[in-house]
Design an enzyme around this catalytic site. Sequence first.
Site: not given
Ligand code: 1PR
Length: 535
Positions: A229, A383
């Site tokens: 991320d 999400d």
């Molecule tokens: O909505 O098309 O602009 O895409 C935004 C992207 O950013 C989406 O794929 C969304 O999942 C991601 N995103 C947005 N905010 C966050 C955040 O964390 N605040 N991250 C975020 C999502 C989730 C996972 C993470 C897993 C594994 N991250 O991909 O890597 O949950 O984590 P873990 O193994 O530590 O539990 P758009």
Amino acid sequence: MISLLDYGAGNVRSLRNALARIGAEVREVRGPEDILEAERLVFPGVGAFGSAMARLEQLGFVEPLREYLQADRPFLGICIGLQCLFEGSTESPGQPGLGIMPGMVERFPESSGLAVPHMGWNGIRLRHGGALLSGLEDRRFYFVHSYRATLEATGDWLLAESDYGAPFAAAVQRGQVLAVQFHPEKSGEPGIELLRRFLAGRVQLSPGSRRPPAQAPTQLAKRVIACLDVRSNDAGDLVVTKGDQYDVREAGEVRNLGKPVELAARYYEEGADEITFLNITAFRDFPLRDQPMLEVLRRASEQVFVPLTIGGGIRAFTDADGRAYSALDVADEYFRSGADKISIGSDAVDTVEQVRAHGADGSSAIEQIAERYGNQAVVISIDPRRIYVDSPDATPRHVVETKISGPNGERWVWFQCTVRGGREGRDVDAVELARTCEALGAGEILLNSIDRDGTGSGFDLELIAAVRGAVGIPVIASSGAGSPEHFIEVFERTGAEAALAAGIFHRREVPIDEVKAALDAAAVPVRRDGSASGS
Ligand code: 1PR
């Protein structure tokens, strides 16, 4: 010197990077005469069979290509570059191929219960001894395709086969004309070695070394994906961060877990099967302005020879000067910078709401990007968060019975899709979203869980099983991995094709190879050290 037949239909940056890695001097094929002048020709077909052949015809390349191939001059076809050698493909009825090999390319049958596209790392079985693949036959290679050449269609051209439901041609060769269904440029060191051999002309078939088919079937490996991320921290530097249930701040500061390119290179070395970058604040910052992110992708793709996915901000946008960009423009830039797949989050939720209200009209980002780059290049990132209800009839959304009761003892739950990084919930559930996006042309689902993200308490198996059971495309389980056992559990109990983790890898709690060793010991097929010996 390698001549690259890049006819402008898609992303061949990965291949250029792999050729640069082996020191090849690359020359562009710009006109028909460049084909006949080539010393060694590489044809990395991209997209659909019909559009690839139509483009070759338009450019006047078909006849010189046939002449080059019939003269048995050094040629390497990749993916669609293999399929174009045949007479045609059921993907594009009526569109003739180069016809160097008789027979038709056909779609994988959906009835097998296997996800289509065939996507990921599979083994090969050599059917003819030769320099190109000798010593590499115990390795896995990265495949991504929905159509394949059957063994019958391939006849005595067959060099190596793989199994996915039934055997199909993984590599073909006659004389100096070679083609592979997999992507050497995305297959780690064995793929680079194959390109090196082609460049050096080490491709001779061993006379009299045809092999019988009676060997154990190859298996598609379950993929282990490292996710980064990425966002700017308060000092303006692009960093890898990681949230707990999507909250990436600790004591007010954005958590900084490292530099994106360095971490991606580390995970490649450690055996990640794919690497995913999520530009997590791109919903508010237009990504084409975010040049550092594009630079990260460019630099990562020079060092990482497994598939790279990038998500964040893929949607239509009008900038401050009133200039309008389509989602396809954003995706084009990501592909040009080195992405193999793009992932769409928030925009997919908007699309599903529109399709529910008005039907599909071909204008969505999913449809447009899949049309240009192929279904396999479009990942949908979901999400969701759990919404508990008292009964299955409490909402029109897709409800499942849960063993993890709600705060008031509820036994029913639906998985609400959110947008803008979990900041806003919508009246769409994860099952409907996945199904609709599949119908629009998405090739894969990246299934996060806000409830589990960063908790280390294991994947949400109920969510993953519900979505996996609803679609015929591969599903990547994400969020909550805390130990190797969680990976075993998610593969054994949900049918997911891949599992993604972030926190445990960033914090070096569990190395990727320890996860793979545990999967291997539990008889889950995995790629280990670039070798298929573990399964
Ligand atoms: O909505 O098309 O602009 O895409 C935004 C992207 O950013 C989406 O794929 C969304 O999942 C991601 N995103 C947005 N905010 C966050 C955040 O964390 N605040 N991250 C975020 C999502 C989730 C996972 C993470 C897993 C594994 N991250 O991909 O890597 O949950 O984590 P873990 O193994 O530590 O539990 P758009």
